[in-house]
Design an enzyme around this catalytic site. Sequence first.
Site, mmCIF file in Angstrom:
data_model
loop_
_atom_site.group_PDB
_atom_site.id
_atom_site.type_symbol
_atom_site.label_atom_id
_atom_site.label_comp_id
_atom_site.label_asym_id
_atom_site.label_seq_id
_atom_site.Cartn_x
_atom_site.Cartn_y
_atom_site.Cartn_z
ATOM 1 N N SER A 141 11.506 -36.032 97.712
ATOM 2 C CA SER A 141 10.385 -35.476 98.278
ATOM 3 C C SER A 141 9.278 -36.691 98.469
ATOM 4 O O SER A 141 9.347 -37.596 97.727
ATOM 5 C CB SER A 141 9.712 -34.393 97.163
ATOM 6 O OG SER A 141 10.661 -33.301 97.001
ATOM 7 N N SER A 142 8.697 -36.639 99.494
ATOM 8 C CA SER A 142 7.549 -37.556 100.027
ATOM 9 C C SER A 142 8.160 -38.874 99.757
ATOM 10 O O SER A 142 9.013 -39.253 100.847
ATOM 11 C CB SER A 142 6.268 -37.368 98.892
ATOM 12 O OG SER A 142 5.380 -38.137 99.455
ATOM 13 N N SER A 143 7.683 -39.804 99.040
ATOM 14 C CA SER A 143 8.271 -41.138 99.138
ATOM 15 C C SER A 143 9.746 -41.111 98.956
ATOM 16 O O SER A 143 10.503 -41.930 99.615
ATOM 17 C CB SER A 143 7.718 -41.936 97.898
ATOM 18 O OG SER A 143 8.086 -43.250 98.015
#
Length: 361
Positions: A141-143
């Site tokens: 998720s995200s990074s």
Amino acid sequence: MVSKSAFARAVGMAMLAMSSLAFAASLTQVSNWGNTDNGVSMYIYVPDRVATKPPVIVAIHPCGGSAQQYFSLTRLPSYADSLGFILIYPQTTKDQNCWDCYSSATNTHNGGSDSKAIATMVSYTLSKYNGDASKVFSVGSSSGAMMTPILMAAYPDVFAGGAGFSGVPAGCFENATSSTPSNPDQSCARAQKGFTAQQWGDIARAEYPGYTGQYPKMQIWEGTADTLVLIGNLQAQLDQWSNVMGLSFSHNETNTPQSGYTKIVYGDGTRLVGYSAAGVGHFVPFHENDVLSFFNLLGGGTSTSSSTQPSGPTSTTGGGGGPSCTAAHWAECGGIGYGGCTVCASPYSCQVSNAYYSQCL
Ligand SMILES: *[C@@H]1O[C@H](CO)[C@@H](O)[C@H](O)[C@H]1NC(C)=O
Ligand SMILES: *[C@@H]1O[C@H](CO)[C@@H](O)[C@H](O)[C@H]1NC(C)=O
């Protein structure tokens, strides 16, 4: 009126639930996995019952996160309990706990840095647990969804598939000086690169020059209301991977897997799909069933969609049949191998203690 023996039975069941919890597998740090980079550490979740030749899934935390945080954020561990796969949780404490998605080392096959560290964790796990090298996946998720495409591009020989929630294309940060939200060059996260599919494909291929094998399958999730990683990163990733895989857009499926989401299908949908989540911000909730089904890890059959909200996971593990009868307070109501009543008498609800035991509480 509760009889004495019913009470004793209830206490016994509560203790059974507690003892099975106490002996359940837990997230464990691994120390000697072969890393040379002190900023990255390895955690692993090996379920009590590991499959023969277990698949391996790397689950990568967002900026500011940790292995423990991401371990708690999705229901993947409970799926590991029932399906027998192994979960690797890498952790970085550098750059505000953001992954290195910008250095040329990380964006190069065997070049070093975080992508190499994660590939090393995979080798360690495959050899230690006799894992299935053809079933290695990465999710994040995200990074963690920015690192996942890098792993697919730089280590396509290691991974069979990836799923990213609110990330960017592989190589998107290659000219930036960091891949944190405070990085001064936000042209990647803001989807301002303006590259063609061919250019995105070239950037991915450049991470492993000379690689001629098949590339991993990709599933890409983005929210239309994300103000940190803009929705343009969905099309940018679909452009990148459709070019790399040689696939064309096929069709959209609206309200899939839930209201407001559009599933964007490339080819026959088994190797590349995107999900545009209308009105969803940063980051899109993790959809365990859809991810594991895309990876062909659910063992056939139809799957129902469910997701984990970032604010707090709830657990549901299917038990046997029996929705037509009710289980009493404290009684068992689900778990692998259970065949009794699965609905609890009001006002109690069926709560999962572990994959093998759920109780009306
Ligand atoms: C990085 O810079 C090079 C040279 O200007 C350019 O060719 C490349 O497309 C850039 N990559 C990205 C992701 O911006
Ligand atoms: C498919 O859905 C996406 C996301 O909603 C949208 O941007 C795109 O225009 C749609 N394509 C077609 C052909 O309907």
